[in-house]
Design a protein around this motif. Structure first.
Motif, PDB file in Angstrom:
ATOM      1  N   ALA A 238       0.821  -1.210   0.000  1.00  0.00           N
ATOM      2  CA  ALA A 238       0.000   0.000   0.000  1.00  0.00           C
ATOM      3  C   ALA A 238       0.858   1.265   0.000  1.00  0.00           C
ATOM      4  O   ALA A 238       0.600   2.200  -0.755  1.00  0.00           O
ATOM      5  N   MET A 239       1.878   1.299   0.841  1.00  0.00           N
ATOM      6  CA  MET A 239       2.730   2.493   0.902  1.00  0.00           C
ATOM      7  C   MET A 239       3.589   2.628  -0.347  1.00  0.00           C
ATOM      8  O   MET A 239       3.869   3.746  -0.791  1.00  0.00           O
ATOM      9  N   ARG A 240       4.010   1.516  -0.912  1.00  0.00           N
ATOM     10  CA  ARG A 240       4.764   1.577  -2.162  1.00  0.00           C
ATOM     11  C   ARG A 240       3.912   2.180  -3.271  1.00  0.00           C
ATOM     12  O   ARG A 240       4.362   3.034  -4.039  1.00  0.00           O
ATOM     13  N   LEU A 241       2.664   1.732  -3.355  1.00  0.00           N
ATOM     14  CA  LEU A 241       1.762   2.260  -4.372  1.00  0.00           C
ATOM     15  C   LEU A 241       1.535   3.753  -4.177  1.00  0.00           C
ATOM     16  O   LEU A 241       1.556   4.530  -5.139  1.00  0.00           O
ATOM     17  N   GLU A 335     -11.071   4.444  -8.129  1.00  0.00           N
ATOM     18  CA  GLU A 335      -9.767   3.820  -7.941  1.00  0.00           C
ATOM     19  C   GLU A 335      -8.779   4.762  -7.279  1.00  0.00           C
ATOM     20  O   GLU A 335      -7.922   4.345  -6.508  1.00  0.00           O
ATOM     21  N   GLY A 336      -8.881   6.058  -7.547  1.00  0.00           N
ATOM     22  CA  GLY A 336      -7.961   7.007  -6.935  1.00  0.00           C
ATOM     23  C   GLY A 336      -8.109   7.075  -5.430  1.00  0.00           C
ATOM     24  O   GLY A 336      -7.169   7.419  -4.723  1.00  0.00           O
ATOM     25  N   GLY A 337      -9.283   6.740  -4.908  1.00  0.00           N
ATOM     26  CA  GLY A 337      -9.502   6.790  -3.478  1.00  0.00           C
ATOM     27  C   GLY A 337      -8.840   5.677  -2.718  1.00  0.00           C
ATOM     28  O   GLY A 337      -8.779   5.720  -1.493  1.00  0.00           O
ATOM     29  N   ILE A 338      -8.375   4.638  -3.411  1.00  0.00           N
ATOM     30  CA  ILE A 338      -7.753   3.503  -2.756  1.00  0.00           C
ATOM     31  C   ILE A 338      -6.260   3.693  -2.562  1.00  0.00           C
ATOM     32  O   ILE A 338      -5.581   2.864  -1.957  1.00  0.00           O
ATOM     33  N   VAL A 339      -5.702   4.791  -3.064  1.00  0.00           N
ATOM     34  CA  VAL A 339      -4.262   5.045  -2.990  1.00  0.00           C
ATOM     35  C   VAL A 339      -3.975   5.957  -1.798  1.00  0.00           C
ATOM     36  O   VAL A 339      -4.633   6.976  -1.624  1.00  0.00           O
ATOM     37  N   TYR A 415      11.039   3.523  10.274  1.00  0.00           N
ATOM     38  CA  TYR A 415      11.466   4.822   9.749  1.00  0.00           C
ATOM     39  C   TYR A 415      11.838   4.716   8.279  1.00  0.00           C
ATOM     40  O   TYR A 415      11.527   5.633   7.495  1.00  0.00           O
ATOM     41  N   ALA A 416      12.492   3.628   7.882  1.00  0.00           N
ATOM     42  CA  ALA A 416      12.978   3.482   6.510  1.00  0.00           C
ATOM     43  C   ALA A 416      11.855   3.584   5.495  1.00  0.00           C
ATOM     44  O   ALA A 416      12.053   4.114   4.395  1.00  0.00           O
ATOM     45  N   ILE A 417      10.659   3.103   5.837  1.00  0.00           N
ATOM     46  CA  ILE A 417       9.563   3.132   4.866  1.00  0.00           C
ATOM     47  C   ILE A 417       8.577   4.273   5.134  1.00  0.00           C
ATOM     48  O   ILE A 417       8.112   4.930   4.193  1.00  0.00           O
ATOM     49  N   VAL A 418       8.283   4.545   6.403  1.00  0.00           N
ATOM     50  CA  VAL A 418       7.276   5.570   6.706  1.00  0.00           C
ATOM     51  C   VAL A 418       7.811   6.968   6.420  1.00  0.00           C
ATOM     52  O   VAL A 418       7.048   7.874   6.079  1.00  0.00           O
ATOM     53  N   SER A 419       9.130   7.162   6.517  1.00  0.00           N
ATOM     54  CA  SER A 419       9.689   8.484   6.239  1.00  0.00           C
ATOM     55  C   SER A 419       9.452   8.923   4.802  1.00  0.00           C
ATOM     56  O   SER A 419       9.510  10.112   4.496  1.00  0.00           O
TER      57      SER A 419
END
Length: 473
Positions: A238-241, A335-339, A415-419
């Motif tokens: 989800a965060m990658r997308l 679809e834009g609301g799912i990002v 931190y590595a991903i959420v930042s």
């Protein structure tokens, strides 16, 4: 007390032998760093920059050592009244101890803490200068030597623990590489990724019962989530997308994992350094080390408390992203609301960088606790009063170990991903030409999106005006 022998009365073979050994060790260390730098320069440029930062810290350490050696006689000639030596003791058992230590200062002999009979940095005694005035030296030669050793131990401990923390964090994040590879194999186009996010449990798990609980319960969930599965496969997808759709829309083959690792290595360059404010905290910690206060035990709780707070905040950001996605999807935004939508507003003071500053401070303070423990153990022994009571000492080291493990396996990966859920991406991890190309490409994509939106609005206005004209006709 007889003065120690100077170079005038030392056999030349001893001087040459000792200097040869010191120079040999220095050359071996320098060549090892040189070859390590060459290897990193070819493979990992960001780690090579961290190595250069490490060399800067070692150079600063050498300069501090040189200052201590050059000015030790000048410092010893600074005389203070005996009454000033009767307060703020780090280790004192009673009036007899106080009198003996003041007497030791007056005669320029033993250390302030304990007389271990170690050889001084430079031979000779200069106690007569202050004794003639009825005062005592500000610091004995032995105390200066111990300060010298402590600064060296602190710098080395900080560098080693920072490197170990980042390496353990990278090992913990290795499974994310498999997640990235599976996404690349399945196809990472936006429609496919959006469809995948719709099917995963990211929203269900993160937003479960949110409408029925208070913000206190939500924060408690975030707090405990950092101890088990802090980042799941669904969270990563989800965060990658969200990151790709925000910054690299249309770039289907973007490797988010490689980008994230390079950014973490870039941050390591900042973490491994010792900033000026870190030295200020060292001075404060040394100042409050007063007998009976157990200051270092209470200070050891600070990095652990900050780590728990940061972990809860980062988990809360993921929960908030999931809740926003769920709200948009429920409102039927398509679809834009799912990002997920990255934003600096999710972070404290709208600054994702603040988290890195706090982690840097935590690692340095933890290194200070370890360095002080091993330094006192080597200088004064396990039974010295400087070590504090066994219960406090053991508890302090146990807390530091827990904080180190928690930072490596939970807080740092979080931190590595959420930042990267902030409003901007870190172009510094790319080469200059690649970064410029990516910035231009991203800006062009945003302009095309704005033009498309503007064209759509204009078309809507045009059709409304045409309808009005026909009606009036």
């Amino acid at each position: 007390m007889s003065s120690e022998a100077t170079l005038e009365h030392t056999p030349t073979w001893i001087v040459a032998s000792v200097c040869s050994v010191i120079v040999l060790i220095s050359l071996v260390f320098e060549r090892a760093l040189h070859h390590l730098g060459k290897a990193l320069e070819r493979r990992r440029v960001t780690l090579y920059e961290a190595l250069l930062k490490l060399k800067e810290e070692l150079m600063l350490l050498g300069f501090v050592s040189l200052l201590l050696v050059v000015f030790q006689d000048l410092i010893q000639k600074i005389c203070v009244d005996k009454s000033l030596m009767e307060h703020w003791w780090p280790c004192l058992g009673g009036n007899s101890d106080k009198a003996s230590v003041v007497a030791a200062h007056q005669h320029g002999a033993a250390s302030t803490f304990a007389g271990t009979g170690r050889r001084m940095l430079k031979g000779g005694a200069t106690f007569g200068h202050c004794a003639s005035k009825g005062k005592v030296p500000l610091l004995s030669r032995h105390a200066l030597e111990q300060i010298h050793i402590f600064i060296f131990v602190l710098a080395i401990t900080h560098v080693v623990l920072s490197a170990v923390t980042v390496l353990l964090g990278l090992l913990q994040m290795r499974k994310w590489k498999h997640w990235e590879n599976s996404i690349q194999e399945e196809g990472s186009t936006a429609p496919k990724m959006i469809k995948r996010v719709q099917k995963i449990k990211f929203i269900q798990d993160r937003c479960k019962g949110r409408e029925k609980v208070t913000w206190v319960i939500i924060w408690m969930r975030s707090f405990f989530k950092q101890f088990y599965g802090s980042v799941s496969n669904d969270d990563y997808v989800a965060m990658r997308l969200g990151f790709v759709m925000e910054h690299f829309r249309g770039h289907h083959k973007f490797n988010f994992y490689d980008y994230m690792i390079k950014a973490l290595e870039k941050d390591f360059k900042r973490v491994v350094g010792i900033k000026w404010y870190c030295w200020i905290f060292v001075m404060i910690f040394l100042l409050v080390n007063i007998t009976g206060w157990h200051s270092y035990f209470w200070i050891s709780l600070v990095p652990l408390s900050l780590l728990l707070l940061i972990g809860a905040k980062l988990e809360h950001i993921i929960n908030k992203l999931a809740y926003e996605v769920a709200s948009k999807h429920a409102a039927g935004q398509g679809e834009g609301g799912i990002v997920v939508r990255p934003s600096d507003e999710l972070f404290w003071f709208h600054s994702p960088r603040l988290v890195l500053v706090l982690i840097h401070f935590i690692l340095f303070q933890n290194a200070f606790e370890f360095a002080y423990f091993f330094w006192t153990l080597a200088m004064f022994g396990v039974n010295s009063c400087v070590m504090d009571r066994p219960g406090y000492s053991v508890s302090r080291i146990a807390i530091c170990v827990v904080a180190q493990v928690l930072c490596s396996y939970s807080t740092l990966p979080l931190y590595a991903i959420v930042s990267h859920m902030g409003s901007s991406f870190k172009s510094a991890v790319f080469a200059d030409d690649v970064a410029d190309h990516l910035r231009g490409w991203a800006d062009g994509a945003r302009r095309r999106m704005r033009r498309s939106a503007t064209a759509g609005d204009a078309a809507g206005c045009g059709s409304w005006k045409g309808g009005a004209a026909q009606t009036s006709f």
